[in-house]
Design a protein around this motif. Structure first.
Motif, PDB file in Angstrom:
ATOM      1  N   GLY A  16      -5.107   1.761   2.055  1.00  0.00           N
ATOM      2  CA  GLY A  16      -4.693   2.958   2.779  1.00  0.00           C
ATOM      3  C   GLY A  16      -5.400   3.179   4.102  1.00  0.00           C
ATOM      4  O   GLY A  16      -5.116   4.153   4.798  1.00  0.00           O
ATOM      5  N   GLN A  17      -6.306   2.290   4.485  1.00  0.00           N
ATOM      6  CA  GLN A  17      -7.015   2.430   5.757  1.00  0.00           C
ATOM      7  C   GLN A  17      -6.078   2.116   6.930  1.00  0.00           C
ATOM      8  O   GLN A  17      -5.172   1.294   6.799  1.00  0.00           O
ATOM      9  N   PRO A  18      -6.295   2.770   8.082  1.00  0.00           N
ATOM     10  CA  PRO A  18      -5.433   2.483   9.238  1.00  0.00           C
ATOM     11  C   PRO A  18      -5.673   1.076   9.767  1.00  0.00           C
ATOM     12  O   PRO A  18      -6.792   0.573   9.745  1.00  0.00           O
ATOM     13  N   ILE A  19      -4.604   0.453  10.244  1.00  0.00           N
ATOM     14  CA  ILE A  19      -4.686  -0.858  10.890  1.00  0.00           C
ATOM     15  C   ILE A  19      -4.742  -0.579  12.382  1.00  0.00           C
ATOM     16  O   ILE A  19      -3.759  -0.141  12.975  1.00  0.00           O
ATOM     17  N   PHE A  26      -4.575  -9.257   8.614  1.00  0.00           N
ATOM     18  CA  PHE A  26      -5.267  -8.830   7.409  1.00  0.00           C
ATOM     19  C   PHE A  26      -5.962  -7.504   7.673  1.00  0.00           C
ATOM     20  O   PHE A  26      -6.386  -7.222   8.784  1.00  0.00           O
ATOM     21  N   CYS A  27      -6.094  -6.708   6.635  1.00  0.00           N
ATOM     22  CA  CYS A  27      -6.824  -5.441   6.719  1.00  0.00           C
ATOM     23  C   CYS A  27      -8.310  -5.748   6.847  1.00  0.00           C
ATOM     24  O   CYS A  27      -8.854  -6.530   6.077  1.00  0.00           O
ATOM     25  N   THR A  35       1.773  -6.871   7.056  1.00  0.00           N
ATOM     26  CA  THR A  35       3.004  -7.284   7.720  1.00  0.00           C
ATOM     27  C   THR A  35       3.707  -6.062   8.274  1.00  0.00           C
ATOM     28  O   THR A  35       3.532  -4.955   7.782  1.00  0.00           O
ATOM     29  N   ARG A  36       4.501  -6.252   9.287  1.00  0.00           N
ATOM     30  CA  ARG A  36       5.265  -5.153   9.868  1.00  0.00           C
ATOM     31  C   ARG A  36       6.473  -4.811   9.006  1.00  0.00           C
ATOM     32  O   ARG A  36       7.049  -3.753   9.130  1.00  0.00           O
ATOM     33  N   PHE A  37       6.879  -5.729   8.162  1.00  0.00           N
ATOM     34  CA  PHE A  37       8.082  -5.552   7.359  1.00  0.00           C
ATOM     35  C   PHE A  37       7.689  -5.297   5.912  1.00  0.00           C
ATOM     36  O   PHE A  37       7.286  -6.209   5.203  1.00  0.00           O
ATOM     37  N   PRO A  38       7.829  -4.062   5.419  1.00  0.00           N
ATOM     38  CA  PRO A  38       7.365  -3.748   4.069  1.00  0.00           C
ATOM     39  C   PRO A  38       8.025  -4.564   2.974  1.00  0.00           C
ATOM     40  O   PRO A  38       7.430  -4.788   1.937  1.00  0.00           O
TER      41      PRO A  38
END
Length: 113
Positions: A16-19, A26-27, A35-38
Motif C-alpha cells: 500500500g505504499q506510494p510508488i 518494484f516497490c 505494473t501500470r496494468f492491474p
C-alpha cells in the motif's frame, strides 16, 4: 486547475505504499513487482477457490494466477487428454484445477528450515 501534466498516483498492491518513481518496476518498501496494468499483476489478491472455479475451462485458473503460458499449456494438455479418453481427460482436468488453485500455496505454509 487541471492535472494535465501529472500522472495518477500509484500504490503498491502488496504493502500500500506510494510508488514515487514513475518507471519503477518494484516497490522500494516491500520489493513487490509493480505494473501500470492491474490485470497483469501476479497474485494480487489471489483467491484459490476462484482459481479452482475458473478452471472449469482448462487453463483459465492459471491465467487468473498470472501465468498465461502455463494456462495455455494446460489447455492443450487437457484437450489432448480428453481426446485420448474421457476418464483420462477428467483426471487430468482435475489435476489442472488443483494445480491452479493450490500450486505454490502449500509451500508457503511449510515452516522454514
Amino acid at each position: 486547475m487541471t492535472d494535465a501534466g501529472f500522472e495518477k498516483p500509484r500504490f503498491c498492491s502488496r504493502c500500500g505504499q506510494p510508488i514515487v518513481v514513475a518507471e519503477a518496476s518494484f516497490c522500494k518498501s516491500c520489493g513487490a513487482p509493480v505494473t501500470r496494468f492491474p490485470l497483469l499483476r501476479r497474485n494480487s489478491g489471489f483467491n484459490p477457490v476462484l482459481a479452482l472455479v475458473l478452471s472449469i475451462v482448462p487453463g483459465v485458473g492459471h491465467v487468473y494466477r498470472g501465468r498465461p503460458f502455463k494456462g495455455i499449456m494446460w489447455f492443450f494438455f487437457v484437450s489432448i487428454a480428453y481426446g485420448v479418453g474421457p476418464p483420462f481427460g477428467i483426471l487430468i482436468h482435475m489435476i489442472c484445477a488443483a494445480n491452479a488453485a493450490f500450486s505454490g500455496t502449500l509451500r508457503e505454509d511449510l515452516p522454514a528450515r
